[in-house]
Design a protein around this motif. Structure first.
Motif, PDB file in Angstrom:
ATOM      1  N   ASP A 156      21.642 -61.783   9.009  1.00  0.00           N
ATOM      2  CA  ASP A 156      22.184 -62.888   9.818  1.00  0.00           C
ATOM      3  C   ASP A 156      23.462 -62.463  10.522  1.00  0.00           C
ATOM      4  O   ASP A 156      23.648 -62.706  11.718  1.00  0.00           O
ATOM      5  N   LEU A 157      24.370 -61.827   9.768  1.00  0.00           N
ATOM      6  CA  LEU A 157      25.663 -61.435  10.346  1.00  0.00           C
ATOM      7  C   LEU A 157      25.520 -60.281  11.336  1.00  0.00           C
ATOM      8  O   LEU A 157      26.213 -60.246  12.354  1.00  0.00           O
ATOM      9  N   LEU A 158      24.627 -59.348  11.061  1.00  0.00           N
ATOM     10  CA  LEU A 158      24.388 -58.262  12.020  1.00  0.00           C
ATOM     11  C   LEU A 158      23.879 -58.825  13.347  1.00  0.00           C
ATOM     12  O   LEU A 158      24.335 -58.426  14.417  1.00  0.00           O
ATOM     13  N   LYS A 159      22.948 -59.763  13.267  1.00  0.00           N
ATOM     14  CA  LYS A 159      22.397 -60.359  14.492  1.00  0.00           C
ATOM     15  C   LYS A 159      23.455 -61.163  15.237  1.00  0.00           C
ATOM     16  O   LYS A 159      23.538 -61.111  16.473  1.00  0.00           O
ATOM     17  N   GLU A 160      24.296 -61.893  14.491  1.00  0.00           N
ATOM     18  CA  GLU A 160      25.362 -62.647  15.159  1.00  0.00           C
ATOM     19  C   GLU A 160      26.365 -61.684  15.798  1.00  0.00           C
ATOM     20  O   GLU A 160      26.790 -61.885  16.943  1.00  0.00           O
ATOM     21  N   ALA A 161      26.743 -60.637  15.067  1.00  0.00           N
ATOM     22  CA  ALA A 161      27.682 -59.652  15.615  1.00  0.00           C
ATOM     23  C   ALA A 161      27.105 -58.997  16.865  1.00  0.00           C
ATOM     24  O   ALA A 161      27.824 -58.760  17.842  1.00  0.00           O
ATOM     25  N   TYR A 162      25.802 -58.742  16.851  1.00  0.00           N
ATOM     26  CA  TYR A 162      25.161 -58.149  18.025  1.00  0.00           C
ATOM     27  C   TYR A 162      25.228 -59.107  19.214  1.00  0.00           C
ATOM     28  O   TYR A 162      25.503 -58.692  20.341  1.00  0.00           O
ATOM     29  N   ALA A 163      25.025 -60.387  18.963  1.00  0.00           N
ATOM     30  CA  ALA A 163      25.099 -61.388  20.036  1.00  0.00           C
ATOM     31  C   ALA A 163      26.510 -61.466  20.619  1.00  0.00           C
ATOM     32  O   ALA A 163      26.697 -61.841  21.778  1.00  0.00           O
TER      33      ALA A 163
END
Length: 121
Positions: A106-113
């Motif tokens: 979840d956090l990796l995807k948010e950081a990527y966004a």
């Protein structure tokens, strides 16, 4: 020949080596375009060009996965450690059982966004 970031990971004692290898696998499968480099004596993930994304750091008795845009993250904030860092926040792992892949992804995807946002607020 291994790159210095891989040497860093493989040279660590257990359980830190297993934690680092697991984090490496999750980061690289969740965000396939990351590039693993070695910066400031640490395994550092970059996106296109010189866009710092996150890095791994084993110190004392834990491993931190540090998000360079941590100050912008809104998910799982109860799991993030800031420790006197204004911009960066990390997930901290003392053993393999501490790793919650769902939270990490979840956090990796948010950081990527957030990759195009400035690191500093």
């Amino acid at each position: 020949m291994m790159n210095p970031a891989e040497t860093y990971i493989l040279s660590k004692e257990e359980p830190f080596r297993s934690i680092l290898l697991h984090l490496q696998l999750i980061v690289e499968t969740t965000i396939p375009e990351v590039i693993l480099k070695y910066k400031w004596h640490l395994p550092f993930y970059y996106l296109a060009g010189n866009n710092m994304f996150c890095y791994l750091n084993q110190s004392k008795n834990y491993v931190d996965l540090v998000f360079t845009r941590g100050a912008h993250l809104t998910q799982h904030t109860d799991k993030l450690v800031s420790e006197n860092r204004k911009c960066m926040k990390s997930l901290r792992y003392f053993n393999m059982e501490d790793i919650n892949d769902r939270v990490l992804i979840d956090l990796l995807k948010e950081a990527y966004a957030l990759r195009d946002r400035p690191i500093y607020k």
